[in-house]
Write a protein that holds these residues in place. Structure first.
Motif, PDB file in Angstrom:
ATOM      1  N   LEU A  60       2.177  -3.892   3.464  1.00 49.71           N
ATOM      2  CA  LEU A  60       1.201  -3.631   4.509  1.00 49.71           C
ATOM      3  C   LEU A  60       1.362  -4.653   5.630  1.00 49.71           C
ATOM      4  CD1 LEU A  60      -2.242  -2.915   2.769  1.00 49.71           C
ATOM      5  CD2 LEU A  60      -0.818  -1.304   4.018  1.00 49.71           C
ATOM      6  N   GLN A  61       1.181  -4.218   6.837  1.00 49.45           N
ATOM      7  CA  GLN A  61       1.186  -5.136   7.973  1.00 49.45           C
ATOM      8  C   GLN A  61      -0.219  -5.713   8.100  1.00 49.45           C
ATOM      9  OE1 GLN A  61       4.091  -5.917   9.529  1.00 49.45           O
ATOM     10  NE2 GLN A  61       4.917  -4.573   7.935  1.00 49.45           N
ATOM     11  N   ALA A  62      -0.464  -6.768   7.325  1.00 48.86           N
ATOM     12  CA  ALA A  62      -1.795  -7.362   7.262  1.00 48.86           C
ATOM     13  C   ALA A  62      -1.729  -8.810   7.729  1.00 48.86           C
ATOM     14  CB  ALA A  62      -2.336  -7.297   5.830  1.00 48.86           C
ATOM     15  N   ASP A  63      -2.614  -9.169   8.619  1.00 50.98           N
ATOM     16  CA  ASP A  63      -2.682 -10.524   9.151  1.00 50.98           C
ATOM     17  C   ASP A  63      -3.583 -11.358   8.256  1.00 50.98           C
ATOM     18  OD1 ASP A  63      -2.809 -12.843  10.596  1.00 50.98           O
ATOM     19  OD2 ASP A  63      -3.927 -11.995  12.282  1.00 50.98           O
ATOM     20  N   SER A  64      -3.033 -12.427   7.675  1.00 53.35           N
ATOM     21  CA  SER A  64      -3.831 -13.279   6.797  1.00 53.35           C
ATOM     22  C   SER A  64      -4.571 -14.369   7.554  1.00 53.35           C
ATOM     23  CB  SER A  64      -2.942 -13.921   5.727  1.00 53.35           C
ATOM     24  OG  SER A  64      -1.939 -14.723   6.316  1.00 53.35           O
ATOM     25  N   GLY A  65      -4.431 -14.383   8.885  1.00 54.88           N
ATOM     26  CA  GLY A  65      -5.176 -15.346   9.690  1.00 54.88           C
ATOM     27  C   GLY A  65      -4.775 -16.777   9.367  1.00 54.88           C
TER      28      GLY A  65
ATOM     29  N   GLY B 145       0.842  -1.185   0.000  1.00 51.97           N
ATOM     30  CA  GLY B 145       0.000   0.000   0.000  1.00 51.97           C
ATOM     31  C   GLY B 145       0.875   1.232   0.000  1.00 51.97           C
ATOM     32  N   LEU B 146       0.258   2.361   0.001  1.00 54.40           N
ATOM     33  CA  LEU B 146       0.993   3.621   0.086  1.00 54.40           C
ATOM     34  C   LEU B 146       1.523   3.823   1.493  1.00 54.40           C
ATOM     35  CD1 LEU B 146      -1.515   5.835  -1.923  1.00 54.40           C
ATOM     36  CD2 LEU B 146       0.732   5.040  -2.711  1.00 54.40           C
ATOM     37  N   PRO B 147       2.613   4.562   1.661  1.00 58.31           N
ATOM     38  CA  PRO B 147       3.106   4.854   3.007  1.00 58.31           C
ATOM     39  C   PRO B 147       2.010   5.488   3.862  1.00 58.31           C
ATOM     40  CG  PRO B 147       4.730   5.497   1.371  1.00 58.31           C
ATOM     41  CD  PRO B 147       3.488   5.123   0.609  1.00 58.31           C
ATOM     42  N   GLY B 148       1.802   4.954   5.035  1.00 59.53           N
ATOM     43  CA  GLY B 148       0.764   5.460   5.929  1.00 59.53           C
ATOM     44  C   GLY B 148      -0.597   4.848   5.700  1.00 59.53           C
ATOM     45  N   GLU B 149      -0.762   4.118   4.605  1.00 58.90           N
ATOM     46  CA  GLU B 149      -2.049   3.467   4.328  1.00 58.90           C
ATOM     47  C   GLU B 149      -2.182   2.228   5.209  1.00 58.90           C
ATOM     48  OE1 GLU B 149      -4.551   2.973   0.221  1.00 58.90           O
ATOM     49  OE2 GLU B 149      -2.500   2.227   0.239  1.00 58.90           O
ATOM     50  N   THR B 150      -3.365   1.995   5.720  1.00 57.14           N
ATOM     51  CA  THR B 150      -3.605   0.853   6.593  1.00 57.14           C
ATOM     52  C   THR B 150      -4.552  -0.134   5.912  1.00 57.14           C
ATOM     53  OG1 THR B 150      -5.445   1.982   7.708  1.00 57.14           O
ATOM     54  CG2 THR B 150      -3.243   2.216   8.678  1.00 57.14           C
ATOM     55  N   VAL B 151      -4.674  -1.296   6.496  1.00 61.20           N
ATOM     56  CA  VAL B 151      -5.589  -2.309   5.973  1.00 61.20           C
ATOM     57  C   VAL B 151      -7.021  -1.793   6.093  1.00 61.20           C
ATOM     58  CG1 VAL B 151      -6.434  -4.667   6.313  1.00 61.20           C
ATOM     59  CG2 VAL B 151      -4.001  -4.149   6.610  1.00 61.20           C
ATOM     60  N   PRO B 152      -7.842  -1.946   5.074  1.00 64.03           N
ATOM     61  CA  PRO B 152      -9.227  -1.466   5.166  1.00 64.03           C
ATOM     62  C   PRO B 152      -9.996  -2.191   6.266  1.00 64.03           C
ATOM     63  CG  PRO B 152      -8.928  -2.811   3.213  1.00 64.03           C
ATOM     64  CD  PRO B 152      -7.570  -2.566   3.767  1.00 64.03           C
ATOM     65  N   GLN B 153     -10.962  -1.500   6.822  1.00 62.24           N
ATOM     66  CA  GLN B 153     -11.762  -2.016   7.934  1.00 62.24           C
ATOM     67  C   GLN B 153     -13.167  -2.370   7.446  1.00 62.24           C
ATOM     68  OE1 GLN B 153     -10.717  -1.739  11.593  1.00 62.24           O
ATOM     69  NE2 GLN B 153      -8.725  -1.720  10.552  1.00 62.24           N
ATOM     70  N   TRP B 154     -13.754  -3.340   8.139  1.00 59.59           N
ATOM     71  CA  TRP B 154     -15.160  -3.678   7.927  1.00 59.59           C
ATOM     72  C   TRP B 154     -15.765  -4.000   9.286  1.00 59.59           C
ATOM     73  CZ3 TRP B 154     -19.462  -3.253   5.519  1.00 59.59           C
ATOM     74  CH2 TRP B 154     -20.478  -4.188   5.637  1.00 59.59           C
ATOM     75  N   GLN B 155     -16.801  -3.236   9.655  1.00 60.94           N
ATOM     76  CA  GLN B 155     -17.481  -3.407  10.942  1.00 60.94           C
ATOM     77  C   GLN B 155     -16.482  -3.403  12.102  1.00 60.94           C
ATOM     78  OE1 GLN B 155     -19.965  -6.923  10.485  1.00 60.94           O
ATOM     79  NE2 GLN B 155     -21.538  -5.747   9.403  1.00 60.94           N
ATOM     80  N   GLY B 156     -15.525  -2.479  12.001  1.00 61.48           N
ATOM     81  CA  GLY B 156     -14.583  -2.258  13.093  1.00 61.48           C
ATOM     82  C   GLY B 156     -13.409  -3.206  13.154  1.00 61.48           C
ATOM     83  N   GLU B 157     -13.286  -4.109  12.176  1.00 62.27           N
ATOM     84  CA  GLU B 157     -12.176  -5.055  12.168  1.00 62.27           C
ATOM     85  C   GLU B 157     -11.444  -4.990  10.837  1.00 62.27           C
ATOM     86  OE1 GLU B 157     -13.175  -9.000  13.230  1.00 62.27           O
ATOM     87  OE2 GLU B 157     -14.194  -8.441  15.093  1.00 62.27           O
ATOM     88  N   PRO B 158     -10.137  -5.247  10.868  1.00 67.82           N
ATOM     89  CA  PRO B 158      -9.383  -5.208   9.612  1.00 67.82           C
ATOM     90  C   PRO B 158      -9.742  -6.368   8.695  1.00 67.82           C
ATOM     91  CG  PRO B 158      -7.983  -5.984  11.400  1.00 67.82           C
ATOM     92  CD  PRO B 158      -9.268  -5.527  12.031  1.00 67.82           C
ATOM     93  N   MET B 159      -9.797  -6.072   7.413  1.00 66.51           N
ATOM     94  CA  MET B 159      -9.939  -7.119   6.416  1.00 66.51           C
ATOM     95  C   MET B 159      -8.573  -7.787   6.217  1.00 66.51           C
ATOM     96  SD  MET B 159     -12.407  -5.501   3.479  1.00 66.51           S
ATOM     97  CE  MET B 159     -13.666  -4.264   3.834  1.00 66.51           C
TER      98      MET B 159
END
Length: 225
Positions: A114-119, A43-57
């Motif tokens: 992105l620091q994204a957790d793939s579960g 993602g872009l610098p400073g961009e975070t993982v998108p949220q859905w109903q208060g939780e990261p996708m």
């Protein structure tokens, strides 16, 4: 086979489409984070993982468009895209941004991991193979040709299902690979299959189909067994 049915099949054969078919893993992962991946994203610098109903996708699929040997016209001007999904439900019948989201980037420069957790899903790099003979399924083919003569001819019907190639994996371009019924060809761009290596499944071994209008709006559909 009657001459009329044979002519219809030849007409359909003239409409086969090229596609870029995913090969998941089986090779050394590239160091460049802007390549194609299941379950990793940039993602872009400073961009975070998108949220859905208060939780990261989580990022299901990242695609570097220049790696595709077949690039759908709808992706003109897009350098990279990332498909995100929520963690709790298949967002059936939901519009773009509600439980699923596709981010588009016009340049690769400056993109960072992105620091994204793939579960529970396993990240794998993706390579792409070109095919030139992808055929539509039975119901979608009716949008292209009148299959009435084929339907009335047993030999022609057998040829429709056995003499054409249909690629059911994750792919860009070609035709959507239907499961229950016709998917629809208008604005179709790509499909994501259930991928065993990744541990991802759409309901019961299904597929997700993604469509982009000329104005840039995304929609999706899903079929499963």
């Amino acid at each position: 086979m009657t001459p009329h049915a044979a002519h219809v099949l030849e007409d359909l054969r003239s409409r086969l489409r090229p596609a870029a078919v995913a090969r998941v893993g089986g090779f050394r992962p590239p160091e460049d984070p802007t390549t194609s991946w299941f379950c990793r994203a940039v993602g872009l610098p400073g961009e975070t993982v998108p949220q859905w109903q208060g939780e990261p996708m989580f990022p299901l699929l990242q695609v570097r468009v220049s790696e595709l040997p077949v690039v759908p016209e709808a992706l003109a001007g897009i350098a990279l895209l990332v498909l995100f999904l929520n963690r709790h439900e298949y967002p059936f019948d939901r519009p773009h941004g509600e439980g699923w989201l596709i981010r588009e980037y016009t340049r690769l420069e400056g993109l960072v991991p992105l620091q994204a957790d793939s579960g529970p899903f396993r990240p794998f790099p993706v390579a792409w193979n070109r095919v030139d003979d992808d055929a539509p399924g039975w119901e979608d083919a009716w949008e292209l040709v009148d299959l009435g003569p084929v339907n009335d001819d047993e030999a022609a019907s057998n040829a429709f299902f056995n003499a054409f190639s249909r690629y059911g994996g994750t792919k860009f371009g070609g035709y959507p690979t239907e499961i229950q019924h016709g998917v629809g060809l208008q604005d179709y761009v790509f499909q994501v299959a259930s991928e065993e290596k990744v541990g991802w499944m759409w309901a019961d071994n299904g597929r997700g189909y993604f469509f982009r209008t000329p104005s840039g709006d995304w929609r999706w559909a899903c079929q499963f067994y």
